[in-house]
Structure formats: structure tokens, C-alpha cells
Design an enzyme around this catalytic site. Structure first.
Site, short mmCIF file in Angstrom:
data_model
loop_
_atom_site.label_atom_id
_atom_site.label_comp_id
_atom_site.label_asym_id
_atom_site.label_seq_id
_atom_site.Cartn_x
_atom_site.Cartn_y
_atom_site.Cartn_z
N HIS A 127 26.94 75.51 40.42
CA HIS A 127 28.03 74.76 41.05
C HIS A 127 27.95 75.02 42.55
O HIS A 127 27.55 76.11 42.96
CB HIS A 127 29.37 75.27 40.48
CG HIS A 127 30.57 74.46 40.88
ND1 HIS A 127 31.12 74.53 42.14
CD2 HIS A 127 31.32 73.57 40.18
CE1 HIS A 127 32.17 73.72 42.19
NE2 HIS A 127 32.32 73.12 41.02
N ASP A 205 29.53 83.80 38.56
CA ASP A 205 30.58 82.79 38.63
C ASP A 205 30.99 82.50 37.18
O ASP A 205 30.27 81.84 36.45
CB ASP A 205 30.03 81.54 39.32
CG ASP A 205 31.00 80.36 39.24
OD1 ASP A 205 32.13 80.54 38.73
OD2 ASP A 205 30.62 79.27 39.69
N GLN A 208 33.70 78.77 34.61
CA GLN A 208 33.55 77.86 33.48
C GLN A 208 33.43 78.62 32.15
O GLN A 208 33.40 78.01 31.09
CB GLN A 208 32.31 77.00 33.72
CG GLN A 208 32.30 75.68 33.00
CD GLN A 208 33.52 74.85 33.31
OE1 GLN A 208 34.39 74.67 32.45
NE2 GLN A 208 33.61 74.33 34.52
N LYS A 231 41.59 76.73 35.27
CA LYS A 231 40.73 76.28 34.18
C LYS A 231 41.10 76.93 32.85
O LYS A 231 40.49 76.65 31.83
CB LYS A 231 39.26 76.57 34.52
CG LYS A 231 38.68 75.63 35.59
CD LYS A 231 37.17 75.73 35.62
CE LYS A 231 36.55 75.36 36.95
NZ LYS A 231 36.73 73.96 37.33
N CYS A 370 29.82 68.55 41.44
CA CYS A 370 29.54 69.62 42.41
C CYS A 370 28.25 70.36 42.10
O CYS A 370 28.14 71.57 42.29
CB CYS A 370 30.70 70.63 42.50
SG CYS A 370 32.18 69.92 43.20
#
Lengths: 412, 144
Positions: A127, A205, A208, A231, A370
Site C-alpha cells: 500500500h 503494516d 489490513q 478498519k 493505493c
């Protein structure tokens, strides 16, 4: 995963006010949870109660209302720490978003530790949030910027690692745990061990991943982990960074101002202890409380049950979409992907697909998500993406498939 | 007992109004200063060592709320005559029991300021461990 109790999706859907709004007698089929999730009443009620009965600025107040506000805010920090199995809540920093968490590391760690000849490694799947900060910091410091490539199924080509490591210059490896575009689950434990073998740090990261699967920073073996509240059923405007204590202690602050100081003078200013050193200014207080409430909400349902529910929906969606010869699916097999299905409808631009689906009350995302380097690798400008969460149903997948037939008929 | 009487016990008020071991020792073997960023309390603690690393005397100065200054005063009584190593590892609960009042998180920082500063002084002179919250996390900006 196999031991979890199946989700009672119908009961859970009653928690989400957005589903009460109907169009043509049906609620919205919201298939864009990878972008942001809808909010359950439990989170909204908690935030409202906080604003109504517990709100004041945190940390400095002596009066009891300020103590309650501080307890709410610090209680949320403990919840976040437990959620990712952090060794200490002092290693959890509240930020504005996962993006800001990564920027904090890229700036505060990168400026101090990167220089000419050093190498920053990211992946072709990243991303932009875990790509652009590192690209920028590499250009600022003169470091090399290299990537782990992917294969045609969107999985990392781990056979390239030896080549990347050959000159021994890697200082940081930054990768997502789950790809937001394809749903690919990356082997982060293995990459972390590889990074440490190079003397590099590992930045993950997890924006997600955190909403959908159990996260354990100690088991992953990473050094920093970033994720956000919005999220996982929480409010936007708040995220978290977990970092290894000795690294956080050695880093300079990212934002400067109030709260992050111990003492301020005309000639000398000293910094506050962790985590406050990295939390300048009044934080997003009620949002932190909502973040904690959201973690409580999904934890009570159970991450394993959520993961299984999404896995079943993803398998069903891939099966149904796979039957359409004019739909091309991107990404790895269902065994190695999270609840995300990216696809292309032959001859129809994703923006048109999403537009036509919206008229039938189906919300999907269309665009580059993205991840422009990934789109370039896949040879497309954009994809259409359906993504699932605990409130998603197989009936919504059926509506998606019916909608795609309409798309095909009108523009394909 | 009123809320005032619970927090500002007689012994707290006594230590606040007539602090024990007030004033910095000159000469001294160890000295450190510290602030509580939450409300601006300041404390400086100086120490003189006797034989076999025994804390022979302690003197402090400070400016701050009644809790922070009284707690530091009570602390001096608690540590004189004990060894450096013993005091460096002294649990904060030992001081809190001595203070004996219900403390909210904000006031806890006031009450423990003096103990933290004392441990920093011992660390600087003898290399004993620092308390967690006074670890290496605080850097600084210096100008001019």
C-alpha cells in the site's frame, strides 16, 4: 480456526445501524470493508457515553472528571496492547492512523539510522502508506530503495531474497501482513527472521490484517507494527503503533509540543517517557476510547470466527466469480488470502462497474487501491474489489454476481 | 473523614509544612533533579554515602504540590541508613504505604517523583538500575 463457533451473522447485523437504511426494500450490500468498516452500536454508544459523562482533556487534570477521561484513554491503550500481545502498554503509541504510524517510524527511526549505501526493502504489493514514506526517506538519506517482487498470483517471490541481501546493506524491511488489493497473506515471520539475519529491523503494516486475524507481535518477531481503528469497526482518526521498547527509546520524537516533554526551558528541553514522548498535543481521546470499544467488540465475537467467516465468503465469491468467463480474478488461491477479491470485467472499466453496481445498492471499490506499483505489475490501471467483514453475507455475494451480469449486458 | 482529610492527612501536612532533611548537602556524593511534566513539580535530591555504600544522609529541595514535597520528605526518613543497592531496588509500594493515602494516577506521579529522582542520583553515582519510567526514553534539545 476449525474450533471456532460459526458467526451468527444475522444477529451481528442487528448491531449495525447502517443496515437499517433500505433502498428498494433492501439494505446496502457493503462490500468495501477493506477500505473502511461500518460501526456497530456498541462502539457508537461507548463514544457517546464518554462524551456525555467522562470527557475532559487527559493526563494533566487533577479533578475527577479528568481522571475518568484519562482512565478511558489509558484503558484503551491497555486494550490495544493486549490485542497485539505487546509486552508492555508503554510500547503502544496512539497515532492518527496506520499511515501516521509508519511515517513516525520512517521519520524518527529513518532519519537517525539511514544513510548513503544503506538499503530499504519494501514489496511490490505495498500500500502507498508503507511505500511512499520509505521511498521518500531513502531519497532524503541517500539510501537505496529496493523491493521484493511478486509472481503472477500476487505472492512474494522469496527466492529473490538472497540476491537482495547480497551486499549486506539492508537496514529496514517494510511489508504488509495482508495485501489490501489482493488479500495476499505474506509470510511475515519468515521475513522478520530474514531481516534480523541482515541486522535490519522489520516494520509491519497490519492495517489490513488486524481486523481479521489474531495479531501477536512477539510471535511475528517484528520490530514495529502499525494498524488503524477504522478498519476494525472503530472510529477513523486514530491508529496505533507498537514498537520494540529499546528502539522507541533510542528514537527522537516525531511531533513536538505539549505532553511530549518532561521540562522546557529557553536553552534546554527534555522529553517525556514512553509512550508520551511520541504523543505531542491533545490526542483523539474519544476516538481512542472508541478504538478500545471496537477491539472489545470484535474480540468478543472472536478473531478466529471472523477469519473463518470471511474465508468461507471469499471461497464462495471466488467460486461464483470464477464461473463467469468474462471476469478475471487477481491474487493467490483462497488458502493464502484474506477476505478480499479483486477482479476485472472484460471490456468495462472498474469505475463503470462500481457505478452500475451502486444503482443496485452494492458498494465495491474501483481503482488502484493505493497500490499503483502493484497495478503496473498486474498490467492494469485499476481493478474492482469486493471485500468482506463479519457482517457480510453470501446473499450479498449473489447480489454482486447478479449485478455483474447487468454490467456485462449494458457495457461489456 | 472528609475527602480533604483523607488526602491531606495530618502527617502529610506536617511533612509539607516542616520538611525533613530540607536543603541540599554540600559537599555531596550524588545529586539529581527531576520534574513531573504533568503538573510541574520539581525536586532535587542530594546524597552522601558512608562506609559500605550506606546512605549516610540525604538532602532535598523542591517546589511543587503538597503531595510531591511531603512524599520526598517522608522518603528521606525511609532511606537514610540503608544501602544504595537496597534503595535502588526499593519498590514504590513501600513509599506509598508510608504515605498511606488513596492516590489517583495523576497524584501517583507527584508522590513518586522524589523516589525517582533519588534513584537517578544513585544510578549516576553507583550505576544502580534506573526505575522504568526514568529510562533512556527521554532525549533532549539543547540550543545556544
Amino acid at each position: 480456526m476449525s474450533t471456532s463457533i460459526p458467526l451468527d451473522t444475522e444477529a451481528l447485523r442487528a448491531d449495525f445501524p447502517f443496515l437499517e437504511e433500505q433502498r428498494d426494500g433492501r439494505p446496502l450490500a457493503y462490500l468495501d470493508s477493506a477500505s473502511s468498516t461500518q460501526k456497530p452500536r456498541q462502539v457508537l454508544d461507548r463514544m457517546r457515553a464518554f462524551y456525555e459523562h467522562e470527557y475532559a482533556n487527559v493526563h494533566r487534570g487533577v479533578y475527577r472528571l479528568a481522571e475518568r477521561a484519562t482512565e478511558g484513554y489509558e484503558g484503551a491503550r491497555r486494550t490495544v496492547a493486549a490485542f497485539v500481545n505487546a509486552p508492555s502498554e508503554r510500547e503502544v503509541i496512539f497515532t492518527r492512523s496506520a499511515t501516521e504510524s509508519i511515517n513516525l517510524v520512517a521519520y524518527a527511526w529513518g532519519l537517525q539510522n539511514l544513510g548513503p549505501g544503506d538499503t530499504v526493502v519494501i514489496t511490490e504489493l505495498e500500500h502507498h502508506a508503507n511505500f511512499v514514506p520509505w521511498q521518500f526517506m531513502a531519497s532524503k538519506t541517500g539510501a537505496n530503495f529496493r523491493h521484493i517482487p511478486i509472481d503472477d498470483a500476487g505472492e512474494l517471490r522469496l527466492e529473490t531474497l538472497d540476491d537482495l541481501a547480497r551486499d549486506g546493506s539492508i537496514k529496514v524491511v517494510a511489508t504488509g501482513l495482508v495485501s489490501n488489493s489482493l488479500g495476499t497473506i505474506n509470510p511475515v515471520e519468515r521475513l522478520a527472521a530474514w531481516a534480523h539475519g541482515q541486522g535490519a529491523i522489520m516494520v509491519v503494516d497490519a492495517a489490513q490484517a488486524a481486523p481479521h486475524r489474531t495479531i501477536d507481535v512477539q510471535a511475528l518477531g517484528c520490530d514495529f507494527l502499525a494498524f488503524s481503528s477504522h478498519k476494525l469497526c472503530g472510529p477513523s482518526g486514530i491508529g496505533a503503533l507498537w514498537g520494540r521498547r529499546e528502539l522507541l527509546e533510542a528514537m527522537e520524537p516525531f511531533n513536538l509540543g505539549g505532553e511530549m516533554i518532561r521540562s522546557v526551558g529557553l536553552e534546554r528541553t527534555t522529553f517525556n517517557e514512553l509512550p508520551y514522548k511520541f504523543e505531542a498535543g491533545t490526542p483523539a481521546i474519544a476516538e481512542a476510547v472508541g478504538f478500545g470499544a471496537a477491539i472489545d467488540y470484535i474480540s468478543e465475537i472472536g478473531l478466529a470466527a471472523i477469519e473463518r467467516h470471511e474465508h468461507e465468503l471469499t471461497a464462495y465469491a471466488m467460486e461464483r466469480l470464477g464461473e463467469l468467463e468474462w471476469v478475471r480474478l487477481f491474487g493467490p488461491p483462497v488458502e493464502r488470502r484474506a477476505g478480499i477479491v479483486s477482479f476485472d470485467v472484460a471490456g468495462v472499466h472498474p469505475h463503470d462497474v462500481a457505478q452500475i453496481l451502486d444503482w443496485d445498492g452494492i458498494a465495491v471499490r474501483a481503482g488502484h487501491h493505493c497500490t499503483q506499483p502493484l497495478m503496473a505489475r498486474l498490467g492494469v490501471a485499476a481493478t474492482t474489489r469486493a471485500s468482506f467483514y463479519l457482517y457480510s453475507t453470501a446473499e450479498e455475494v449473489d447480489r454482486l454476481v447478479d449485478g455483474l451480469h447487468k454490467v456485462k449486458k449494458s457495457l461489456g | 473523614m472528609s475527602e480533604f482529610e483523607q488526602l491531606y492527612r495530618e502527617v502529610i501536612l506536617d511533612h509539607y509544612k516542616s520538611p525533613r532533611h530540607h536543603g541540599l548537602l554540600d559537599p555531596n556524593d550524588a545529586i539529581a533533579e527531576g520534574q513531573n511534566p504533568l503538573c510541574g513539580d520539581e525536586v532535587t535530591v542530594s546524597v552522601r554515602f558512608g562506609e559500605r555504600d550506606v546512605i549516610e544522609n540525604v538532602g532535598f529541595e523542591g517546589r511543587g504540590c503538597a503531595i510531591s514535597q511531603a512524599a520526598t520528605s517522608m522518603l528521606t526518613d525511609l532511606v537514610i541508613g540503608r544501602t544504595v543497592q537496597d534503595v535502588a531496588l526499593m519498590p514504590k509500594d513501600e513509599l506509598l504505604e508510608e504515605i498511606g493515602i488513596p492516590l489517583t494516577p495523576v497524584r501517583l506521579k507527584c508522590a513518586l517523583l522524589g523516589l525517582g529522582v533519588l534513584k537517578v542520583a544513585l544510578h549516576k553515582a553507583k550505576g544502580t538500575p534506573l526505575p522504568e519510567e526514568w529510562g533512556a526514553s527521554s532525549g533532549e534539545i539543547s540550543v545556544g
